[in-house]
Design a protein around this motif. Sequence first.
Motif, PDB file in Angstrom:
ATOM      1  N   GLY A 189       0.826  -1.194   0.000  1.00 52.94           N
ATOM      2  CA  GLY A 189       0.000   0.000   0.000  1.00 52.94           C
ATOM      3  C   GLY A 189       0.857   1.239   0.000  1.00 52.94           C
ATOM      4  O   GLY A 189       2.042   1.199  -0.364  1.00 52.94           O
ATOM      5  N   ILE A 190       0.287   2.361   0.390  1.00 53.80           N
ATOM      6  CA  ILE A 190       1.018   3.617   0.508  1.00 53.80           C
ATOM      7  C   ILE A 190       0.742   4.220   1.877  1.00 53.80           C
ATOM      8  O   ILE A 190      -0.301   3.975   2.479  1.00 53.80           O
ATOM      9  CB  ILE A 190       0.631   4.617  -0.599  1.00 53.80           C
ATOM     10  CG1 ILE A 190      -0.879   4.899  -0.575  1.00 53.80           C
ATOM     11  CG2 ILE A 190       1.073   4.124  -1.962  1.00 53.80           C
ATOM     12  CD1 ILE A 190      -1.299   5.982  -1.555  1.00 53.80           C
ATOM     13  N   VAL A 191       1.700   5.003   2.353  1.00 57.85           N
ATOM     14  CA  VAL A 191       1.552   5.649   3.657  1.00 57.85           C
ATOM     15  C   VAL A 191       1.930   7.118   3.541  1.00 57.85           C
ATOM     16  O   VAL A 191       2.604   7.536   2.592  1.00 57.85           O
ATOM     17  CB  VAL A 191       2.424   4.976   4.740  1.00 57.85           C
ATOM     18  CG1 VAL A 191       1.954   3.562   5.014  1.00 57.85           C
ATOM     19  CG2 VAL A 191       3.897   5.000   4.352  1.00 57.85           C
ATOM     20  N   SER A 192       1.524   7.886   4.531  1.00 60.15           N
ATOM     21  CA  SER A 192       1.802   9.314   4.600  1.00 60.15           C
ATOM     22  C   SER A 192       3.308   9.581   4.560  1.00 60.15           C
ATOM     23  O   SER A 192       4.110   8.782   5.053  1.00 60.15           O
ATOM     24  CB  SER A 192       1.209   9.874   5.895  1.00 60.15           C
ATOM     25  OG  SER A 192       1.791  11.118   6.221  1.00 60.15           O
ATOM     26  N   PRO A 193       3.709  10.729   3.998  1.00 56.01           N
ATOM     27  CA  PRO A 193       5.130  11.101   4.023  1.00 56.01           C
ATOM     28  C   PRO A 193       5.688  11.251   5.432  1.00 56.01           C
ATOM     29  O   PRO A 193       6.903  11.268   5.619  1.00 56.01           O
ATOM     30  CB  PRO A 193       5.151  12.452   3.284  1.00 56.01           C
ATOM     31  CG  PRO A 193       3.903  12.476   2.472  1.00 56.01           C
ATOM     32  CD  PRO A 193       2.889  11.699   3.248  1.00 56.01           C
ATOM     33  N   ALA A 194       4.804  11.376   6.428  1.00 57.64           N
ATOM     34  CA  ALA A 194       5.267  11.507   7.815  1.00 57.64           C
ATOM     35  C   ALA A 194       5.784  10.186   8.369  1.00 57.64           C
ATOM     36  O   ALA A 194       6.374  10.155   9.451  1.00 57.64           O
ATOM     37  CB  ALA A 194       4.134  12.028   8.690  1.00 57.64           C
ATOM     38  N   TYR A 195       5.553   9.094   7.651  1.00 61.22           N
ATOM     39  CA  TYR A 195       5.974   7.774   8.128  1.00 61.22           C
ATOM     40  C   TYR A 195       7.314   7.384   7.505  1.00 61.22           C
ATOM     41  O   TYR A 195       7.613   7.721   6.357  1.00 61.22           O
ATOM     42  CB  TYR A 195       4.942   6.706   7.755  1.00 61.22           C
ATOM     43  CG  TYR A 195       3.600   6.845   8.438  1.00 61.22           C
ATOM     44  CD1 TYR A 195       3.367   7.824   9.388  1.00 61.22           C
ATOM     45  CD2 TYR A 195       2.561   5.985   8.125  1.00 61.22           C
ATOM     46  CE1 TYR A 195       2.139   7.942  10.019  1.00 61.22           C
ATOM     47  CE2 TYR A 195       1.321   6.092   8.744  1.00 61.22           C
ATOM     48  CZ  TYR A 195       1.115   7.076   9.690  1.00 61.22           C
ATOM     49  OH  TYR A 195      -0.091   7.191  10.309  1.00 61.22           O
ATOM     50  N   GLY A 196       8.093   6.641   8.260  1.00 56.92           N
ATOM     51  CA  GLY A 196       9.314   6.045   7.731  1.00 56.92           C
ATOM     52  C   GLY A 196       9.046   4.604   7.330  1.00 56.92           C
ATOM     53  O   GLY A 196       8.311   3.892   8.018  1.00 56.92           O
ATOM     54  N   VAL A 197       9.613   4.173   6.200  1.00 59.06           N
ATOM     55  CA  VAL A 197       9.433   2.813   5.701  1.00 59.06           C
ATOM     56  C   VAL A 197      10.798   2.137   5.633  1.00 59.06           C
ATOM     57  O   VAL A 197      11.724   2.654   5.010  1.00 59.06           O
ATOM     58  CB  VAL A 197       8.764   2.807   4.310  1.00 59.06           C
ATOM     59  CG1 VAL A 197       8.583   1.373   3.813  1.00 59.06           C
ATOM     60  CG2 VAL A 197       7.425   3.527   4.354  1.00 59.06           C
ATOM     61  N   TYR A 198      10.917   0.979   6.267  1.00 55.38           N
ATOM     62  CA  TYR A 198      12.174   0.231   6.325  1.00 55.38           C
ATOM     63  C   TYR A 198      11.931  -1.170   5.765  1.00 55.38           C
ATOM     64  O   TYR A 198      10.933  -1.816   6.121  1.00 55.38           O
ATOM     65  CB  TYR A 198      12.694   0.147   7.756  1.00 55.38           C
ATOM     66  CG  TYR A 198      12.951   1.507   8.375  1.00 55.38           C
ATOM     67  CD1 TYR A 198      14.215   2.080   8.355  1.00 55.38           C
ATOM     68  CD2 TYR A 198      11.914   2.228   8.981  1.00 55.38           C
ATOM     69  CE1 TYR A 198      14.455   3.333   8.913  1.00 55.38           C
ATOM     70  CE2 TYR A 198      12.137   3.482   9.532  1.00 55.38           C
ATOM     71  CZ  TYR A 198      13.407   4.023   9.507  1.00 55.38           C
ATOM     72  OH  TYR A 198      13.640   5.272  10.057  1.00 55.38           O
ATOM     73  N   ARG A 199      12.895  -1.630   4.935  1.00 50.02           N
ATOM     74  CA  ARG A 199      12.721  -2.917   4.253  1.00 50.02           C
ATOM     75  C   ARG A 199      13.841  -3.859   4.657  1.00 50.02           C
ATOM     76  O   ARG A 199      15.009  -3.467   4.730  1.00 50.02           O
ATOM     77  CB  ARG A 199      12.728  -2.697   2.733  1.00 50.02           C
ATOM     78  CG  ARG A 199      12.433  -3.928   1.894  1.00 50.02           C
ATOM     79  CD  ARG A 199      11.993  -3.492   0.518  1.00 50.02           C
ATOM     80  NE  ARG A 199      10.753  -2.732   0.585  1.00 50.02           N
ATOM     81  CZ  ARG A 199      10.341  -1.881  -0.352  1.00 50.02           C
ATOM     82  NH1 ARG A 199      11.073  -1.665  -1.433  1.00 50.02           N
ATOM     83  NH2 ARG A 199       9.191  -1.230  -0.204  1.00 50.02           N
ATOM     84  N   PRO A 200      13.517  -5.139   4.940  1.00 48.80           N
ATOM     85  CA  PRO A 200      14.569  -6.094   5.288  1.00 48.80           C
ATOM     86  C   PRO A 200      15.577  -6.255   4.148  1.00 48.80           C
ATOM     87  O   PRO A 200      15.212  -6.200   2.972  1.00 48.80           O
ATOM     88  CB  PRO A 200      13.795  -7.395   5.528  1.00 48.80           C
ATOM     89  CG  PRO A 200      12.379  -6.986   5.739  1.00 48.80           C
ATOM     90  CD  PRO A 200      12.177  -5.743   4.945  1.00 48.80           C
TER      91      PRO A 200
END
Length: 365
Positions: A53-64
């Motif tokens: 999905g997509i999330v707000s720019p205020a969130y950080g996204v980390y991938r293994p």
Amino acid sequence: MSHLTGITPRSEKNVTMTAAESLDGYRLVDAGDLVINTMWAWMGALGVSKQAGIVSPAYGVYRPRPNAAFCSGFYDYLYRSTPYVMEMTRLSRGIWSSRLRIYPDVFLSMAIPVPPLEEQRAIADYLDRETSRIDTLIKEQQRLITMLRERRSAVITHAATRGLDNAALVDSKNLYLGPVPAHWTVSRFSREMDVNGGQVDPKEDPWIDMVLVAPNHIQGADSGKYMAGAGQILYSKIRPALNKVAIAVEDCLTSADMYAMSSRRNDDHRYLMYFMLAHPFHAFVTLASLRVKMPKINRDELGEAPLLRPPLDEQRRIAAYLDEQTAKIDTLIAEAEGFIDLARERRSALITAAVTGQIDVREAA
């Protein structure tokens, strides 16, 4: 993003915030990515996504990293466990505690346990089972609380609008009241109630030593306040659907978002409080306030609200009866809420113990 449930699709939540007009800057999320609300990480507002999905720019996204020993279920529990959230709180930066931020370089420098992949899966499966059982118990208690509150409202409505003596009923000719005891007086607020006026400055004597009553969002000491005397009825005019009404236990100053009122005819204020908690009054003020963005009922609208006046001795009997009955129900509600608190503490402790290796989940399986 929730500190209670982690990351879930927007469609599964009752979101009251206005959706963004544009998705520019939103971040892509794949299943298995860790998503963190950088401003609310200290509350545990983070989790591993189960879907894309997509999330707000205020969130950080980390991938293994590729080929990393990463079981998303295990790390979802780990990242939201109490010790991990406490460590993120310690490392977060900001002036206000409610706006602490965890920055990517700091987050990526934090140490995490890396059990063998099979053990991660075993821990995740174990916690899925055990937390599901606890969550089921919590939902049962929440349903009980809902039923008790409905019962409380029904008891108040019946006693405050029908009385205790099975009296003969007549048509009140009021849409909200319906049939009422034949010997009761049907009136409206503007005829029977006086609402305090004239704001005072809380910084001026003698008001500075009085108790300040402000259960709403406006609590600034510089804003105008109303005087209220002990025994007066206090009513919040903001969001009437919440039905906030009480009796002042002492002289006080109230928020400008509240009405302090008294009966003109020496009616029992406890009875009047219960009448205002009953369905007819609640339905009237809720409907009267729906036309504005911030629901609010003004004095003129409040003046048109229906009001029932039993004889004074009957008012007192009804108030005493409802004091007793609501106290019993409130005790049951408090017990259920206490059970929920303990269950949540148990859930949190269980997760912490499992993700830190204090429980051998192979024996518990």
